[in-house]
Each structure stands twice: as C-alpha cells, then as structure tokens.
Design a protein around this motif. Structure first.
Motif, PDB file in Angstrom:
ATOM      1  N   ASP A 145     -13.630   7.277 -12.134  1.00 52.62           N
ATOM      2  CA  ASP A 145     -13.009   7.979 -11.008  1.00 52.62           C
ATOM      3  C   ASP A 145     -13.093   7.144  -9.732  1.00 52.62           C
ATOM      4  O   ASP A 145     -12.135   7.078  -8.956  1.00 52.62           O
ATOM      5  N   GLU A 146     -14.215   6.505  -9.495  1.00 59.02           N
ATOM      6  CA  GLU A 146     -14.394   5.667  -8.304  1.00 59.02           C
ATOM      7  C   GLU A 146     -13.466   4.445  -8.354  1.00 59.02           C
ATOM      8  O   GLU A 146     -12.864   4.081  -7.350  1.00 59.02           O
ATOM      9  N   TRP A 147     -13.364   3.836  -9.518  1.00 60.32           N
ATOM     10  CA  TRP A 147     -12.473   2.672  -9.655  1.00 60.32           C
ATOM     11  C   TRP A 147     -11.024   3.078  -9.406  1.00 60.32           C
ATOM     12  O   TRP A 147     -10.260   2.338  -8.793  1.00 60.32           O
ATOM     13  N   THR A 148     -10.647   4.253  -9.886  1.00 62.26           N
ATOM     14  CA  THR A 148      -9.295   4.765  -9.682  1.00 62.26           C
ATOM     15  C   THR A 148      -9.040   4.982  -8.195  1.00 62.26           C
ATOM     16  O   THR A 148      -7.993   4.580  -7.668  1.00 62.26           O
ATOM     17  N   ASP A 149      -9.981   5.608  -7.524  1.00 60.46           N
ATOM     18  CA  ASP A 149      -9.835   5.873  -6.090  1.00 60.46           C
ATOM     19  C   ASP A 149      -9.693   4.567  -5.307  1.00 60.46           C
ATOM     20  O   ASP A 149      -8.865   4.476  -4.394  1.00 60.46           O
ATOM     21  N   GLN A 150     -10.465   3.567  -5.659  1.00 51.09           N
ATOM     22  CA  GLN A 150     -10.381   2.281  -4.968  1.00 51.09           C
ATOM     23  C   GLN A 150      -9.003   1.638  -5.162  1.00 51.09           C
ATOM     24  O   GLN A 150      -8.422   1.098  -4.211  1.00 51.09           O
ATOM     25  N   ALA A 151      -8.478   1.673  -6.380  1.00 47.92           N
ATOM     26  CA  ALA A 151      -7.159   1.091  -6.646  1.00 47.92           C
ATOM     27  C   ALA A 151      -6.066   1.864  -5.913  1.00 47.92           C
ATOM     28  O   ALA A 151      -5.120   1.264  -5.377  1.00 47.92           O
ATOM     29  N   GLU A 152      -6.191   3.186  -5.866  1.00 47.31           N
ATOM     30  CA  GLU A 152      -5.209   3.987  -5.120  1.00 47.31           C
ATOM     31  C   GLU A 152      -5.270   3.666  -3.634  1.00 47.31           C
ATOM     32  O   GLU A 152      -4.235   3.582  -2.967  1.00 47.31           O
ATOM     33  N   GLU A 153      -6.474   3.464  -3.122  1.00 45.83           N
ATOM     34  CA  GLU A 153      -6.612   3.109  -1.707  1.00 45.83           C
ATOM     35  C   GLU A 153      -6.001   1.740  -1.420  1.00 45.83           C
ATOM     36  O   GLU A 153      -5.331   1.551  -0.406  1.00 45.83           O
ATOM     37  N   ARG A 154      -6.224   0.787  -2.313  1.00 44.32           N
ATOM     38  CA  ARG A 154      -5.620  -0.540  -2.113  1.00 44.32           C
ATOM     39  C   ARG A 154      -4.098  -0.434  -2.095  1.00 44.32           C
ATOM     40  O   ARG A 154      -3.432  -1.037  -1.248  1.00 44.32           O
ATOM     41  N   ALA A 155      -3.538   0.344  -3.010  1.00 43.82           N
ATOM     42  CA  ALA A 155      -2.081   0.525  -3.058  1.00 43.82           C
ATOM     43  C   ALA A 155      -1.591   1.163  -1.763  1.00 43.82           C
ATOM     44  O   ALA A 155      -0.549   0.759  -1.213  1.00 43.82           O
ATOM     45  N   TRP A 156      -2.310   2.125  -1.266  1.00 47.08           N
ATOM     46  CA  TRP A 156      -1.943   2.795  -0.018  1.00 47.08           C
ATOM     47  C   TRP A 156      -1.973   1.808   1.151  1.00 47.08           C
ATOM     48  O   TRP A 156      -1.033   1.748   1.943  1.00 47.08           O
ATOM     49  N   PHE A 157      -3.042   1.013   1.270  1.00 48.63           N
ATOM     50  CA  PHE A 157      -3.135   0.033   2.353  1.00 48.63           C
ATOM     51  C   PHE A 157      -2.001  -0.978   2.268  1.00 48.63           C
ATOM     52  O   PHE A 157      -1.410  -1.352   3.289  1.00 48.63           O
ATOM     53  N   LEU A 158      -1.683  -1.431   1.065  1.00 51.24           N
ATOM     54  CA  LEU A 158      -0.584  -2.396   0.889  1.00 51.24           C
ATOM     55  C   LEU A 158       0.746  -1.772   1.276  1.00 51.24           C
ATOM     56  O   LEU A 158       1.593  -2.420   1.901  1.00 51.24           O
ATOM     57  N   PHE A 159       0.945  -0.504   0.942  1.00 46.81           N
ATOM     58  CA  PHE A 159       2.161   0.208   1.334  1.00 46.81           C
ATOM     59  C   PHE A 159       2.252   0.297   2.852  1.00 46.81           C
ATOM     60  O   PHE A 159       3.291  -0.045   3.445  1.00 46.81           O
ATOM     61  N   GLU A 160       1.186   0.746   3.491  1.00 43.96           N
ATOM     62  CA  GLU A 160       1.205   0.916   4.941  1.00 43.96           C
ATOM     63  C   GLU A 160       1.374  -0.428   5.667  1.00 43.96           C
ATOM     64  O   GLU A 160       2.088  -0.516   6.663  1.00 43.96           O
ATOM     65  N   ALA A 161       0.740  -1.473   5.156  1.00 44.11           N
ATOM     66  CA  ALA A 161       0.853  -2.790   5.782  1.00 44.11           C
ATOM     67  C   ALA A 161       2.269  -3.358   5.657  1.00 44.11           C
ATOM     68  O   ALA A 161       2.673  -4.188   6.478  1.00 44.11           O
ATOM     69  N   SER A 162       3.019  -2.907   4.671  1.00 42.16           N
ATOM     70  CA  SER A 162       4.356  -3.468   4.455  1.00 42.16           C
ATOM     71  C   SER A 162       5.461  -2.692   5.180  1.00 42.16           C
ATOM     72  O   SER A 162       6.604  -3.135   5.171  1.00 42.16           O
ATOM     73  N   ARG A 163       5.116  -1.577   5.798  1.00 41.29           N
ATOM     74  CA  ARG A 163       6.141  -0.767   6.479  1.00 41.29           C
ATOM     75  C   ARG A 163       6.669  -1.496   7.710  1.00 41.29           C
ATOM     76  O   ARG A 163       5.929  -2.166   8.421  1.00 41.29           O
ATOM     77  N   LYS A 164       7.924  -1.324   7.947  1.00 40.06           N
ATOM     78  CA  LYS A 164       8.596  -1.954   9.099  1.00 40.06           C
ATOM     79  C   LYS A 164       8.522  -1.011  10.295  1.00 40.06           C
ATOM     80  O   LYS A 164       8.751   0.178  10.183  1.00 40.06           O
ATOM     81  N   GLY A 165       8.247  -1.579  11.469  1.00 43.59           N
ATOM     82  CA  GLY A 165       8.307  -0.830  12.731  1.00 43.59           C
ATOM     83  C   GLY A 165       7.265   0.126  12.880  1.00 43.59           C
ATOM     84  O   GLY A 165       6.976   1.078  13.304  1.00 43.59           O
TER      85      GLY A 165
END
Length: 165
Positions: A145-165
């Motif tokens: 469960d912890e490993w899953t949460d960490q991977a989901e958080e990484r995906a979220w950070f990558l999504f937010e970092a790639s947003r324009k404007g």
C-alpha cells in the motif's frame, strides 16, 4: 537431483505454491522499479530547458524514492521463502516498462513518460496486492500500500509539473 534452492529457502508458514505467485508479482514489480529508476535518472541527467533546476531536482528526488523501495521489495520476496532478481539481464527479461534510449527527449515528454510509467507501476503493485491477499500474505498486502501511494504521488507531481500556465 538435489534441490539447489533448498539452501536459500527461508522458513515461512505460508503455502509455498501461494507464495510463488506473490514472489512472481513482486519480482515483476521489482524489475519495473529498477527500469523506472534508471529511466528517471537518465532523464535527470539529460533534462534541459528553462525549468532545468526544478525538473532536475524533482527527478533526482523521485529516483531516490524508487531506488529506496527496491531493497524492501527484494527482501519481501526472500521473507516469503522465494528467490529474487539476480542480474541486469534478469531485470530485462521481467520488466514490462519500456526503456527510452533516445538521444534527446523534450522535458515535457520526459515528464509525461515517467508519469505513465509510474501509473503502470501502480498497476503492478495492485497485482502484488491481489496475489498477496489470495495467498493470505498480510505483510506483503500491507506494505505494498505504501509503495502504491508513493508511485501515485510521483505520477501526480509529474502531472502538476507538466501543466502549462
């Protein structure tokens, strides 16, 4: 013929046939974790552009987090009485994530690719979770469960970092 793996068979009260399916799922997730670690470091080393510092630091943090779970995954395999990965070739045979050997990848494409790879790793961890629950392996079921949460958080950070404007 002697069982050459007998010397490494860790005692466990779990059914050996059930733990084999858990170990297979864990080893697949481990191979993907190593593949994702190396791809993240590759992109960390080769990122360029106006957001260089932010992306460079983000990818380094994420790579360290990914590498940090590899030992826990491998040790969980051993605790269930099974064998884990032994070489880069073994990783290559088991990984489901694709490598990226391109000479140049734009920063936006790097973030998008890593985001998708982290989400695929989440799927792999969910497979581990199901195999563990089917085997009555509550320790693996809980730790994944912890490993899953960490991977989901990484995906979220990558999504937010790639947003324009």
């Amino acid at each position: 013929m002697a069982d050459t793996n007998a010397a490494l068979r860790t005692p466990t009260d779990l059914n050996r046939n059930d733990t084999k399916s858990v170990a297979d799922a864990l080893n697949s997730a481990l191979a993907d974790s190593f593949a994702l670690y190396f791809k993240t470091k590759n992109f960390h080393w080769h990122v360029s552009g106006p957001h260089f510092r932010d992306y460079h630091l983000l990818l380094d943090d994420q790579a360290a987090q990914i590498l940090g779970i590899t030992d826990a995954i491998a040790e969980r395999v051993r605790k269930t009485g099974n064998l884990t990965l032994r070489s880069v070739g073994d990783i290559g045979r088991r990984q489901t994530l694709t490598d990226n050997d391109a000479d140049y990848v734009s920063p936006g494409d790097m973030l998008a690719e890593l985001r998708e790879d982290n989400l695929k790793l989440v799927e792999s961890f969910r497979t581990v979770k199901q195999a563990a629950e089917d085997a009555g392996d509550n320790a693996t079921s809980g730790i994944v469960d912890e490993w899953t949460d960490q991977a989901e958080e990484r995906a979220w950070f990558l999504f937010e970092a790639s947003r324009k404007g």
